[in-house]
Scaffold this active site. Structure first.
Site, mmCIF file in Angstrom:
data_model
loop_
_atom_site.group_PDB
_atom_site.id
_atom_site.type_symbol
_atom_site.label_atom_id
_atom_site.label_comp_id
_atom_site.label_asym_id
_atom_site.label_seq_id
_atom_site.Cartn_x
_atom_site.Cartn_y
_atom_site.Cartn_z
ATOM 1 N N ARG A 526 0.832 -1.191 0.000
ATOM 2 C CA ARG A 526 0.000 0.000 0.000
ATOM 3 C C ARG A 526 0.867 1.241 0.000
ATOM 4 N NH1 ARG A 526 -4.860 -0.941 3.733
ATOM 5 N NH2 ARG A 526 -4.699 -3.186 3.986
ATOM 6 N N SER A 590 7.152 -5.597 6.948
ATOM 7 C CA SER A 590 6.777 -6.634 7.922
ATOM 8 C C SER A 590 7.679 -7.862 7.879
ATOM 9 C CB SER A 590 5.343 -7.074 7.667
ATOM 10 O OG SER A 590 4.573 -6.009 7.261
ATOM 11 N N ASP A 644 5.398 -3.970 10.895
ATOM 12 C CA ASP A 644 3.929 -3.818 10.929
ATOM 13 C C ASP A 644 3.359 -3.907 12.342
ATOM 14 O OD1 ASP A 644 4.680 -6.448 10.980
ATOM 15 O OD2 ASP A 644 3.034 -7.181 9.726
#
Ligand code: ADP
Length: 905
Positions: A526, A590, A644
């Site tokens: 994203r 992440s 994350d």
């Protein structure tokens, strides 16, 4: 005799004429389709009444649970003894069920008469007789070896055999007592069944669609497979159980008063049990002949028959046997001849007209019986169809009983009317071949199969169940690894890396500005524009675009991966019209990274689906900057790189200052939390706190989970991208749970415990059982509809209801273990925070993200239960992150910018 061709023509005309006359007289016996549909609807209501806990005590139709939970699937095998009591005889059967492909049943049987004095006598005498008979059979067929092996004896308790004070289960204890008294052999009594269940189970062995049993003989009754959740009298919601409707009693509460005729009332009044079994009395073989006789008497008295004369024989109760009706309703001429004989035997003087009228009376009475049966059967069919939420039901009815079998027209009329009343059901009627003896053996065979299979399945599933002691162990071991990961000396060997993140403070609300954030997770990428407004209301505006990362890029070269990422950023800037602006940027990444600063991250190893080459050991920020440089299209002002978990914690912390733990349960699983600086030996300085990224997915990589790992965990691990790594994650996260379930299902099928031992090609495909199926299956309360459609999607089209129940259980066990392991790990984390601060009681919030945690119907509650149990001194609130970790990255960037710009902290 009346048979000649001339006569035949004459008869036909006369017949129509007479028939018309009788029809008018017996109008009340002829039920229209509308009336029958109404009867069907009334019966459906009666069924409901019998099934519901509150209304059952007063219900006329008792809907008795039979404890028969499954119909045969063809894999049953073994030898069974079956006792079949009926009328004045009883049969002892030795039934051999071959099982599997042979699907054969061999039977030996011996019939014994029950002497009158014993039938009327006491229970214990009957018991003695049974036992003697079993012994007899044992010698005759040389079955003592078998009897030594504790075979089962089954009793089927049919109509007509009524001992004073002996009913239902008492028969079993009676037999047990008698066997015990003799003391020379031992038998395990498994099932007492009634004849409807026998018919269903007998036919069910040949046709696995059979889920209804129907009897129309001396009495009438039906049973069918009902959903457990509708059977309110019993606990438990899953699977099915055969319900014995005892529909003969339909109408005993007055529900059929408008349809009962004077003749029906007369029969009832003269019966042994007035007011009882009113529906049965309109239908079954025990009463059909008598109904006809009473009508004939009445018509004679009204001068409509036999010139108004009756005879002593005709006036005698029971003189018109139901068997006569079978003969009378034979083909017209043959039937007429039989009619004449029957009437003459009753001493009657008669004309051809009398014969035709009598024949018509028989037709009307037996047709009403067939149609009433069709009406109640239609109600049962609709109930099953609704249970399955199927538009069109395909099912089989196993039928037994003398009326059904011997009456020349009964079955045809019944079938025809059922099809008229439920046109959307495709019904097959199958005649039961060997009476309820074989059915009783099938009940036991199925019970044995279920019991053995159940034990075997549970043995396997138990390896996936964790005890409280084991969970406490997990908590202790995680705790130990945390300490090892934090300590300089042991850090290198520790499986849990406890990586410093250089995030030392959370937002204080004074941050503001526009920030760019990137979020590379397990399955997507994203890019976000985050606009932070300072002030009390903590207002944050976000614009984002989600890009997918193709499989070939995840597993290609690092250069390709970062080129792709830069391409996405460029697209986003273009889309937002911000190409020129060089905003401060935060990057949520992440994967486990070693950090020396906030704006740097050396990738230790890829996890989840990623495998891009040339990245491990490199600074990811540099890789990204290089890719931006290569593109020469825009510039980035790189400020912070976070994991994350950290992004999630910060994002939740913006609203809840108690949030000091971040948890992810999505594609992978991981945790971060605020640790005391003095415990983080890898970073200089002892003051304050720093967020530590645990990388707990790797817990177990040094063998800490070996004693809890099952064969299924080993299989999933072996076929993964990095065998031997991320062992804890592989037992918990979304990327693996479906795979664990798939492996269990394959194992069950190979052992013949599922899908009748037949594996579909699709189920052999890795990844085909998605983790989202676990959520869908566990959320399924509607007749396992979801489960069935998922199984169908997996090519398992012929799965049964029992299969669905088992698949659901596997999903429950696997998800529960995952959530408990996660809870045990969290218990170690919150306990550590509590002890760091020397508190008796800690109140803390965990910020959570990840689709598995959010979407699975039970995952979160099991995590919380386990945590509460294993860390009772901590009160933990869970805060689901709404905005994803991108917002957190932007907030950390905002904090960093504030501090850089000389803001106070
Ligand atoms: P990521 O962790 O990659 O950022 P998510 O949090 O969306 O992404 O998690 C994706 C994982 O969630 C996948 O492994 C998928 O199997 C699983 N998943 C997707 N839908 C569901 C669902 N309805 N219930 C449980 N798990 C799901």
């Amino acid at each position: 005799m009346l048979a000649s061709s001339l006569l035949a023509t004459y008869c036909t005309e006369l017949h129509d004429d007479q028939a018309h006359k009788v029809d008018k007289y017996l109008q009340c016996f002829q039920l229209s389709d509308e009336t029958l549909m109404d009867v069907s609807i009334r019966f459906r209501r009666e069924m409901d009444k019998g099934l519901c806990r509150d209304t059952n005590p007063t219900a006329a139709v008792k809907m008795l649970p039979t404890f028969v939970r499954s119909t045969p699937d063809g894999t049953e095998q073994g030898e069974f003894l079956s006792l079949d009591l009926g009328g004045a005889t009883f049969r002892v059967l030795l039934v051999k069920v071959m099982g599997n492909d042979e699907q054969k049943v061999e039977m030996e049987n011996q019939i014994y008469a029950i002497p009158e004095h014993i039938m009327r006598g006491s229970g214990s005498e009957v018991g003695k007789l049974f036992v003697g008979a079993i012994k007899h059979l044992q010698f005759k067929y040389n079955t003592h070896t078998m009897l030594k092996m504790n075979p089962s004896v089954l009793l089927s308790w049919t109509k007509g055999f009524r001992l004073s004070g002996v009913e239902g289960k008492d028969v079993v204890s009676l037999l047990r007592e008698s066997i015990k008294k003799r003391g020379d052999f031992d038998i395990d009594i498994v099932a007492v069944i009634n004849d409807t269940v026998g018919a269903m189970m007998t036919c069910g062995y040949d046709d696995h669609n059979c889920e209804i049993g129907l009897i129309v003989g001396t009495g009438t009754n039906a049973c069918y497979m009902e959903q457990m959740r509708n059977l309110e009298l019993l606990d438990g919601d899953e699977g099915r159980m055969c319900v014995n409707t005892e529909w003969g009693a339909f109408g005993d509460d007055g529900a059929l008063e408008d349809l009962r005729t004077d003749i029906d009332r007369e029969i009832d009044a003269g019966s042994l049990n007035p007011g009882k079994q009113l529906f049965e009395k309109m239908i079954s073989g025990m009463y059909m002949g008598e109904l006809v006789r009473l009508i004939l008497v009445r018509m004679a008295k009204e001068q409509l028959l036999f010139q108004g004369k009756t005879t002593a024989e005709l006036l005698t109760t029971g003189s018109f046997s139901t068997n006569y009706i079978y003969a009378i309703e034979n083909d017209k001429l043959e039937g007429l001849a039989s009619t004449e004989k029957v009437l003459r035997d009753l001493g009657l003087d008669l004309s051809l007209e009398d014969c035709i009228v009598t024949q018509r009376v028989c037709q009307i009475v037996s047709t009403r019986a067939a149609h009433l049966c069709a009406a109640t059967l239609a109600a049962v069919l609709r109930q099953i169809r609704d249970n399955k939420a199927a538009e069109k039901l395909r099912t089989t009815i196993g039928v037994d009983g003398s009326v059904y079998k011997n009456h020349p027209e009964f079955s045809r009329r019944l079938h025809k009317m059922v099809r008229r009343l439920v046109p959307d059901c495709d019904v097959r009627f199958l005649q039961s071949q060997y009476g309820s003896g074989k059915g009783a053996a099938m009940v036991t065979a199925v019970a044995y199969r279920l019991a053995t299979q159940h034990a075997e399945r549970q043995r396997i599933l138990n390896t996936l169940r964790l005890s409280r002691a084991q969970l406490l162990d997990v908590k202790e071991r995680v705790r130990k690894e945390m300490v090892r990961g934090l300590s300089k000396q042991t850090h290198e060997q520790a499986s849990v890396k406890m990586l410093p993140t250089y995030v030392r403070s959370t937002p204080d609300g004074t941050e503001h500005g526009d920030f760019l954030a990137l979020d590379l997770g397990g399955s997507s990428f994203r890019v976000l524009l985050v606009q932070v407004r300072s002030g009390k209301r903590h207002k944050v505006d976000m614009h984002q675009k989600i890009y997918s990362i193709p499989q070939e890029i995840m597993q290609g070269t690092g250069e390709e991966l970062f080129n792709h990422i830069v391409h996405c950023i460029s697209d986003f800037l273009e889309y937002m019209g911000m190409k020129g602006a060089s905003l401060p940027l935060g990057f949520t990444f992440s994967f486990p990274c070693h950090q020396n600063r906030l704006d740097q991250g050396i990738l230790l190893k890829w996890t989840k689906g990623f495998k891009a080459t040339g990245c491990e050991g490199e600074d990811v920020v540099m890789l990204l900057k290089d890719a931006v440089r290569r593109k020469q299209d825009f510039d980035l002002n790189f400020v912070a790189m976070v994991n994350d978990t950290v992004g999630t914690m910060i994002s939740c912390g913006y609203e809840d200052p108690k949030c000091e733990v971040g948890l992810i349960v999505g594609t992978g699983t991981n945790v971060c939390y605020m640790e005391d600086m003095k415990n983080i030996e890898l970073v200089e300085g002892d003051d304050g706190h720093m967020c530590v990224n645990m990388e707990w997915g790797a817990f177990g990589d040094s063998g800490e989970l070996d004693d809890f790992c099952t064969q299924f965990d080993h299989m999933v691990d072996a076929s993964s991208n990095y065998p031997g790594k991320q062992r804890y994650e592989k037992m918990i996260s979304g990327m693996y749970l479906g795979e664990i379930v798939r492996n269990v299902l394959i194992d069950f099928t190979a052992k013949g415990l599922l899908f009748r031992g037949k594996l579909s090609e699709r189920l052999k495909t890795r990844g085909i059982f998605e983790t989202k199926f676990l959520s869908q299956i566990e959320r399924d309360h509607l007749a396992m509809r979801q489960v069935r459609s998922i199984l169908q999607h997996l090519g398992l089209t012929s799965s049964t209801c029992d299969d669905s129940v088992l698949v659901k259980e596997v999903c429950t066990v696997v998800a529960r273990r995952a959530a408990q392991l996660c809870g045990a790990g969290l218990a170690a984390v919150v306990e550590k925070i509590r002890e760091n601060r020397n508190l008796n009681h800690l109140s803390v919030t965990v910020g959570v993200d990840g689709t598995l945690y959010k979407m699975h119907p039970h995952f979160s509650s099991v995590v919380q239960e386990t945590l509460q149990d294993l860390a009772p001194q901590c009160q933990v609130t869970f805060h689901k992150s709404e905005d994803g970790s991108g917002k957190g990255a932007a907030l950390i960037t905002a904090v960093a910018c504030r501090i850089q710009n000389g803001g106070q902290h």
